[in-house]
Design a protein around this motif. Structure first.
Motif, PDB file in Angstrom:
ATOM      1  N   ALA A 353      53.502  28.254  41.028  1.00 46.24           N
ATOM      2  CA  ALA A 353      53.936  26.869  41.190  1.00 46.24           C
ATOM      3  C   ALA A 353      53.714  26.068  39.912  1.00 46.24           C
ATOM      4  O   ALA A 353      52.751  26.286  39.181  1.00 46.24           O
ATOM      5  N   PRO A 354      54.585  25.078  39.631  1.00 40.04           N
ATOM      6  CA  PRO A 354      54.347  24.175  38.513  1.00 40.04           C
ATOM      7  C   PRO A 354      53.257  23.149  38.854  1.00 40.04           C
ATOM      8  O   PRO A 354      53.099  22.748  40.019  1.00 40.04           O
ATOM      9  N   VAL A 355      52.537  22.733  37.837  1.00 43.18           N
ATOM     10  CA  VAL A 355      51.494  21.719  37.958  1.00 43.18           C
ATOM     11  C   VAL A 355      51.725  20.693  36.852  1.00 43.18           C
ATOM     12  O   VAL A 355      52.028  21.058  35.717  1.00 43.18           O
ATOM     13  N   LEU A 356      51.594  19.431  37.193  1.00 39.85           N
ATOM     14  CA  LEU A 356      51.788  18.360  36.219  1.00 39.85           C
ATOM     15  C   LEU A 356      50.442  17.711  35.933  1.00 39.85           C
ATOM     16  O   LEU A 356      49.815  17.140  36.839  1.00 39.85           O
ATOM     17  N   LEU A 357      49.996  17.784  34.679  1.00 34.05           N
ATOM     18  CA  LEU A 357      48.699  17.254  34.287  1.00 34.05           C
ATOM     19  C   LEU A 357      48.852  15.970  33.489  1.00 34.05           C
ATOM     20  O   LEU A 357      49.734  15.849  32.632  1.00 34.05           O
ATOM     21  N   SER A 358      47.997  14.995  33.788  1.00 35.79           N
ATOM     22  CA  SER A 358      47.914  13.747  33.031  1.00 35.79           C
ATOM     23  C   SER A 358      46.438  13.508  32.760  1.00 35.79           C
ATOM     24  O   SER A 358      45.668  13.157  33.675  1.00 35.79           O
ATOM     25  N   LEU A 359      46.015  13.703  31.500  1.00 35.82           N
ATOM     26  CA  LEU A 359      44.603  13.787  31.174  1.00 35.82           C
ATOM     27  C   LEU A 359      44.219  12.820  30.060  1.00 35.82           C
ATOM     28  O   LEU A 359      45.081  12.201  29.430  1.00 35.82           O
ATOM     29  N   ASP A 360      42.917  12.735  29.821  1.00 36.31           N
ATOM     30  CA  ASP A 360      42.430  11.861  28.762  1.00 36.31           C
ATOM     31  C   ASP A 360      42.489  12.526  27.390  1.00 36.31           C
ATOM     32  O   ASP A 360      41.996  12.000  26.412  1.00 36.31           O
ATOM     33  N   ARG A 361      43.095  13.677  27.325  1.00 38.07           N
ATOM     34  CA  ARG A 361      43.358  14.379  26.079  1.00 38.07           C
ATOM     35  C   ARG A 361      44.840  14.734  26.061  1.00 38.07           C
ATOM     36  O   ARG A 361      45.360  15.328  27.016  1.00 38.07           O
ATOM     37  N   ALA A 362      45.549  14.383  24.995  1.00 43.61           N
ATOM     38  CA  ALA A 362      47.011  14.449  24.997  1.00 43.61           C
ATOM     39  C   ALA A 362      47.563  15.867  24.969  1.00 43.61           C
ATOM     40  O   ALA A 362      48.617  16.141  25.563  1.00 43.61           O
ATOM     41  N   GLU A 363      46.868  16.796  24.307  1.00 40.30           N
ATOM     42  CA  GLU A 363      47.452  18.118  24.096  1.00 40.30           C
ATOM     43  C   GLU A 363      47.852  18.832  25.394  1.00 40.30           C
ATOM     44  O   GLU A 363      48.897  19.497  25.441  1.00 40.30           O
ATOM     45  N   PRO A 364      47.090  18.756  26.488  1.00 40.69           N
ATOM     46  CA  PRO A 364      47.482  19.491  27.696  1.00 40.69           C
ATOM     47  C   PRO A 364      48.458  18.732  28.603  1.00 40.69           C
ATOM     48  O   PRO A 364      48.880  19.297  29.634  1.00 40.69           O
ATOM     49  N   ASN A 365      48.811  17.513  28.296  1.00 40.69           N
ATOM     50  CA  ASN A 365      49.614  16.733  29.239  1.00 40.69           C
ATOM     51  C   ASN A 365      51.026  17.294  29.379  1.00 40.69           C
ATOM     52  O   ASN A 365      51.670  17.666  28.407  1.00 40.69           O
ATOM     53  N   GLY A 366      51.485  17.352  30.643  1.00 37.37           N
ATOM     54  CA  GLY A 366      52.813  17.861  30.919  1.00 37.37           C
ATOM     55  C   GLY A 366      52.787  18.937  31.990  1.00 37.37           C
ATOM     56  O   GLY A 366      51.828  19.070  32.760  1.00 37.37           O
ATOM     57  N   VAL A 367      53.868  19.737  32.046  1.00 40.71           N
ATOM     58  CA  VAL A 367      54.048  20.747  33.092  1.00 40.71           C
ATOM     59  C   VAL A 367      53.452  22.083  32.661  1.00 40.71           C
ATOM     60  O   VAL A 367      53.680  22.546  31.529  1.00 40.71           O
ATOM     61  N   TRP A 368      52.711  22.699  33.560  1.00 43.13           N
ATOM     62  CA  TRP A 368      52.164  24.039  33.382  1.00 43.13           C
ATOM     63  C   TRP A 368      52.547  24.875  34.605  1.00 43.13           C
ATOM     64  O   TRP A 368      52.889  24.313  35.650  1.00 43.13           O
ATOM     65  N   ILE A 369      52.425  26.190  34.490  1.00 46.35           N
ATOM     66  CA  ILE A 369      52.722  27.081  35.604  1.00 46.35           C
ATOM     67  C   ILE A 369      51.457  27.835  35.986  1.00 46.35           C
ATOM     68  O   ILE A 369      50.774  28.427  35.138  1.00 46.35           O
ATOM     69  N   ALA A 370      51.142  27.851  37.282  1.00 42.36           N
ATOM     70  CA  ALA A 370      49.958  28.554  37.784  1.00 42.36           C
ATOM     71  C   ALA A 370      50.248  30.053  37.812  1.00 42.36           C
ATOM     72  O   ALA A 370      50.952  30.536  38.684  1.00 42.36           O
ATOM     73  N   GLN A 371      49.700  30.779  36.845  1.00 45.19           N
ATOM     74  CA  GLN A 371      49.950  32.219  36.754  1.00 45.19           C
ATOM     75  C   GLN A 371      48.688  33.046  36.688  1.00 45.19           C
ATOM     76  O   GLN A 371      48.755  34.266  36.563  1.00 45.19           O
ATOM     77  N   ASP A 372      47.534  32.402  36.790  1.00 40.91           N
ATOM     78  CA  ASP A 372      46.296  33.140  36.592  1.00 40.91           C
ATOM     79  C   ASP A 372      45.201  32.561  37.474  1.00 40.91           C
ATOM     80  O   ASP A 372      45.367  31.489  38.075  1.00 40.91           O
ATOM     81  N   THR A 373      44.088  33.269  37.546  1.00 43.33           N
ATOM     82  CA  THR A 373      42.913  32.817  38.285  1.00 43.33           C
ATOM     83  C   THR A 373      41.691  33.035  37.398  1.00 43.33           C
ATOM     84  O   THR A 373      41.775  33.667  36.344  1.00 43.33           O
ATOM     85  N   GLY A 374      40.558  32.542  37.828  1.00 45.80           N
ATOM     86  CA  GLY A 374      39.330  32.737  37.064  1.00 45.80           C
ATOM     87  C   GLY A 374      38.112  32.542  37.928  1.00 45.80           C
ATOM     88  O   GLY A 374      38.123  31.729  38.860  1.00 45.80           O
ATOM     89  N   GLY A 375      37.051  33.297  37.618  1.00 39.97           N
ATOM     90  CA  GLY A 375      35.854  33.229  38.438  1.00 39.97           C
ATOM     91  C   GLY A 375      35.224  31.854  38.487  1.00 39.97           C
ATOM     92  O   GLY A 375      34.580  31.487  39.465  1.00 39.97           O
ATOM     93  N   ALA A 376      35.395  31.061  37.422  1.00 42.31           N
ATOM     94  CA  ALA A 376      34.803  29.725  37.389  1.00 42.31           C
ATOM     95  C   ALA A 376      35.790  28.643  37.783  1.00 42.31           C
ATOM     96  O   ALA A 376      35.448  27.465  37.798  1.00 42.31           O
ATOM     97  N   ILE A 377      37.015  29.039  38.115  1.00 42.04           N
ATOM     98  CA  ILE A 377      38.052  28.054  38.418  1.00 42.04           C
ATOM     99  C   ILE A 377      38.103  27.863  39.931  1.00 42.04           C
ATOM    100  O   ILE A 377      38.846  28.569  40.642  1.00 42.04           O
TER     101      ILE A 377
END
Length: 429
Positions: A353-377
């Motif tokens: 699924a797509p995810v839309l991020l709006s954060l206090d740091r500009a570099e990650p802002n925008g659309v991402w795709i959920a393709q992975d998992t993580g033990g700490a996530i």
């Protein structure tokens, strides 16, 4: 840490080169040949200076379903319709990268059973069919046309970063290469607790059989001390135990071999022990200031004995396999995409699924795709962003810690269906 990589996470190539070395030549006087040096130490590169941004505020408290334990974890956490996507997408190139990643995810996305309770495989058919031929130049319009936004839980996002590191390694044990890279042991067993109790559906544990008992598998300290020695599990040997420790956290990477070739390794399994972020431990104890990867590595090198003990406080240990095809691979079994893939908690975000991020740091802002998992996530709006390989990826991922809001993008009509099934108010957009 991407668990697939499988995760986390998942799997990870820095464009670092080894200096040329004659590994087959025996030096004079019986001296041990010096190990090859990486052009840059992958975990000591200074973190990139953050570009500040003002995040969009999350929506107010979510609508709670009448039966919070029934329809799925995401539904139980609370779901509400978000703003129109056309008002949210930033004018950057991330949507184009996300569209490409979404295309790769589609075959698996339509086959998977969505544990969140939000979507069904057929829901994605229309978007996936359109994605196959949609021009990259108008990627923003693709997401505007085929998706609607929903907020899961309180919508408050926390985002870290990971990348594909490259460290010095060898296929065989030799002087200077003493840290084993293990494949998954055959006696490491996964147990689906949902087979034993409905109350434990979705919960799994990992361990081993000891006589008639099922017990936890060896923790990091036991494995590092040699509990797996002599079992033929080594697929390679790393030169630097600290670099290998962080490669395990990344979930995958590349070993630069003495002859100059590269061996790619990816996540095969994890020992089932809880992951502990040593950065927080060290910061809480006043050993470091900001908890970045670079600060952690610097302290570990300056205090080797204490450093080994602190690394062992993270009882988690990752096992690897050699990757020979395309990759690195995420939890969906498809290659992850730098600056487009995020690792998620699949209880709250459907893989693909797509995810839309709006954060206090500009570099990650925008659309991402959920393709992975993580033990700490773990959690409703917890994400780990993949930045690919190279200096930029290493610099950004090493210091990534951003907060703001997140919206999940689901096929148009999803919220109306959920509202009808659960007796929620009809969507008002």
């Amino acid at each position: 840490m991407p668990s697939s990589w499988g995760a986390r996470c998942a799997a990870l190539g820095l464009g670092l080169l080894l200096a040329s070395c004659g590994g087959s030549i025996i030096p004079p006087s019986g001296q041990t040949p010096p190990p090859p040096k990486l052009k840059t130490e992958p975990f000591e590169e200074p973190a990139a200076r953050p570009v500040p941004a003002t995040p969009r505020a999350p929506l107010p408290a979510p609508i709670q379903p009448a039966t919070p334990s029934g329809p799925g974890p995401a539904v139980a956490a609370g779901v509400q319709p978000g703003p129109a996507i056309s008002d949210l997408l930033p004018a950057n190139d991330r949507a184009r990268l996300a569209l490409g990643a979404f295309r790769l995810s589609c075959p698996s996305l339509m086959r998977r059973t969505d544990a969140t309770g939000l979507t069904r495989g057929a829901d994605w058919q229309q978007a996936c069919s359109a994605a196959a031929s949609w021009p990259d130049a108008t990627a923003n319009q693709f997401f505007i046309t085929y998706f609607e936004s929903v907020q899961i839980g309180d919508g408050k996002a926390f985002v870290t970063g990971y990348f594909e590191p490259e460290i010095a390694g060898s296929r065989d044990k030799r002087p200077g290469y003493d840290t084993p890279v293990y494949r998954r042991p055959q006696d490491l067993i996964d147990v689906d607790l949902g087979q034993f109790s409905d109350e434990l559906k979705g919960k799994k544990i990992r361990g081993k059989v000891d006589g008639t008992n099922f017990v936890p598998f060896d923790d990091r300290s036991q494995i590092v001390a040699g509990s797996l020695t002599g079992r033929g599990l080594e697929i390679a040997w790393a030169r630097d135990p600290i670099e290998f420790f962080f490669l395990q956290i990344q979930g995958s990477g590349r070993l630069q071999l003495p002859d100059g070739s590269v061996m790619r390794i990816g996540y095969d399994a994890q020992n089932g022990r809880d992951y502990t972020g040593i950065g927080k431990l060290m910061k809480d104890r006043g050993l470091i200031q900001n908890g970045s990867m670079q600060d952690i590595v610097g302290w570990l090198r300056a205090h080797p004995d204490e450093g080994r003990a602190i690394m062992n406080e993270n009882k988690s240990f990752v096992f690897f396999r050699e990757i020979t095809g395309p990759g690195p691979l995420g939890a969906m079994g498809v290659p992850v995409t730098g600056e487009a893939t995020v690792a998620v908690d699949t209880r709250y975000v459907p893989l693909g699924a797509p995810v839309l991020l709006s954060l206090d740091r500009a570099e990650p802002n925008g659309v991402w795709i959920a393709q992975d998992t993580g033990g700490a996530i773990k959690g409703t709006n917890r994400f780990d962003s993949f930045w690919g390989a190279g200096d930029r990826a290493r610099g950004i991922a090493g210091g990534m810690s951003a907060r703001g809001s997140a919206l999940l993008l689901v096929p148009v009509g999803t919220y109306a269906r959920l509202a009808s099934e659960n007796g929620w108010p009809a969507p008002v957009r």
